[in-house]
Design an enzyme around this catalytic site. Structure first.
Site, PDB file in Angstrom:
ATOM      1  N   HIS A  14       0.871  -1.185   0.000  1.00 41.44           N
ATOM      2  CA  HIS A  14       0.000   0.000   0.000  1.00 41.44           C
ATOM      3  C   HIS A  14       0.905   1.231   0.000  1.00 41.44           C
ATOM      4  O   HIS A  14       1.318   1.724   1.058  1.00 41.44           O
ATOM      5  CB  HIS A  14      -0.917  -0.033   1.230  1.00 41.44           C
ATOM      6  N   HIS A  16       1.422   4.845  -2.379  1.00 43.17           N
ATOM      7  CA  HIS A  16       1.077   5.732  -3.502  1.00 43.17           C
ATOM      8  C   HIS A  16       2.368   6.385  -3.970  1.00 43.17           C
ATOM      9  O   HIS A  16       3.008   7.100  -3.190  1.00 43.17           O
ATOM     10  CB  HIS A  16       0.084   6.799  -3.060  1.00 43.17           C
ATOM     11  N   GLU A 197     -11.426   3.487   5.626  1.00 43.71           N
ATOM     12  CA  GLU A 197     -10.415   4.389   6.217  1.00 43.71           C
ATOM     13  C   GLU A 197     -11.182   5.487   6.962  1.00 43.71           C
ATOM     14  O   GLU A 197     -11.085   5.592   8.169  1.00 43.71           O
ATOM     15  CB  GLU A 197      -9.529   4.981   5.101  1.00 43.71           C
ATOM     16  N   ASP A 275       1.785   3.916   2.902  1.00 38.97           N
ATOM     17  CA  ASP A 275       0.776   4.791   2.271  1.00 38.97           C
ATOM     18  C   ASP A 275       1.416   5.952   1.502  1.00 38.97           C
ATOM     19  O   ASP A 275       1.585   5.844   0.290  1.00 38.97           O
ATOM     20  CB  ASP A 275      -0.224   5.302   3.320  1.00 38.97           C
ATOM     21  N   ASP A 276       1.722   7.052   2.208  1.00 38.16           N
ATOM     22  CA  ASP A 276       2.330   8.233   1.562  1.00 38.16           C
ATOM     23  C   ASP A 276       3.508   8.686   2.421  1.00 38.16           C
ATOM     24  O   ASP A 276       3.409   9.687   3.148  1.00 38.16           O
ATOM     25  CB  ASP A 276       1.283   9.358   1.459  1.00 38.16           C
TER      26      ASP A 276
END
Ligand code: HPA
Ligand code: ZN
Length: 339
Positions: A14, A16, A197, A275-276
């Site tokens: 996961h 991005h 989320e 994630d980020d």
């Protein structure tokens, strides 16, 4: 614990790619492309990384992505991430990209995917790190735009393993994208979706039923629904959990209250991801460490999370087993060295 986590072989599922654009690189690329950034300095930009919710973050994330114009920009961003992932002992990653963020600004789909993909191939050759691409549709746009994007992707089918769903969740349920996910299935893509989320457990049900996903991204709010928990456990549906993201976007108020402990107790197939990472203060190992400390996870539990990451990835079974054996070997050697 830090040493143990650093050396642990793992997969990241996961991530991005636009969320790996760190301030230093953002300024460098902006200069090259003659683009003005709203912030005067790298420190000024970093100070803005204080989010009240998902939408606060998305506003900055889409603004940041505006510096990306040329194939080289996408290449450099992806290369820097893969270098970091390799240092953190990520052996395999499955990378999200958001084509609509770029095509709506006039950047060609091919420019985006070719830059990302070349860096993936180069990193595989240089570091031995493998990777796959997941095309995400922006759920706050309409389904027609997602269908157009799917068509743009078809000439690049060999480079994409799955499609996913991200961006502003509440008010944009998975069922809105039923048709485009059906088309994606017909074209042979696997599917995943962000769900639970900020959105309710019902959105997780929808992702399972309408989008026929192979993984749920985040999934935190599944824990509100006992029948859903039973279903996720029974089907061993993977959840790609992102602890520091959850903390920074106020999905949890404190990592000590993160649902991961309950997810493990309920026998869910949970994985740890970043994630980020450029926006949330940590790459994958910082996520493992933060959640391990907050929930007092044992080495066995952390090792199991790494094994889960290979179980949940899109490798063929024999490759999954090979990777899981690497984790087992690491755990055995680590314990023996301690004796
Ligand atoms: N949620 C939804 N959309 C996103 C995220 C996220 O955590 N990160 C990047 N796009
Ligand atoms: Zn995400």
């Amino acid at each position: 614990m830090l040493n143990f986590i650093n050396g642990l072989p793992k997969a990241e599922l996961h991530l991005h790619i636009e969320g790996t654009l760190n301030p230093e690189l953002m300024f460098k690329i902006a200069k090259r492309n003659n683009i003005k950034i709203k912030y005067n300095s790298i420190d000024g930009l970093k100070k803005a990384y204080d989010f009240g919710n998902l939408q606060d973050f998305l506003n900055l994330y889409y603004q940041g992505a505006e510096v990306l114009i040329q194939e080289l920009d996408f290449y450099e961003m992806t290369w820097e991430y893969l270098e970091k992932a390799h240092i953190q002992n990520v052996l395999h990653c499955e990378i999200f990209f958001d084509p609509q963020t770029h095509t709506t600004r006039g950047v060609a789909f091919a420019t985006v995917i070719n830059g990302i993909y070349k860096a993936m191939m180069d990193a595989e050759n240089k570091f031995g790190i493998s990777s796959k691409l997941i095309l995400c549709f922006l759920r706050d746009m309409d389904e027609e735009s997602a269908i157009k994007t799917l068509h743009e992707a078809l000439p690049h089918k060999d480079k994409i393993i799955a499609v996913g769903l991200d961006s502003a969740e509440v008010g944009n349920p998975p069922s809105k994208f039923k048709n485009v996910f059906n088309l994606a299935h017909q074209e042979g893509f696997l599917t995943v979706a962000h769900a639970g989320e900020e959105g309710p457990a019902d959105y997780v049900w929808e992702a399972l039923e309408h989008l026929r996903v192979s993984r749920i991204d985040h999934g935190n709010n599944s824990m509100d629904d006992e029948a859903l928990i039973d279903e996720l456990a029974k089907s061993q549906m993977p959840l790609t959990v992102c602890p520091l993201s959850n903390l920074k976007l106020k999905v949890v108020d404190d990592l000590k209250n993160h649902p991961l402990r309950k997810m493990i107790e309920k026998n869910l197939l949970v994985t740890i991801n970043s994630d980020d990472p450029a926006y949330f203060g940590g790459y994958i190992n910082e996520n493992y460490l933060a959640i391990a400390e907050a929930l007092d996870l044992s080495k066995e539990e952390i090792g199991q999370l790494a094994k889960n990451s290979f179980k949940a990835c899109f490798f063929e079974d024999f490759l999954k087993e090979k990777m899981i054996a690497k984790v087992d070997e690491y755990l055995l050697n680590y314990n023996q060295n301690l004796d």
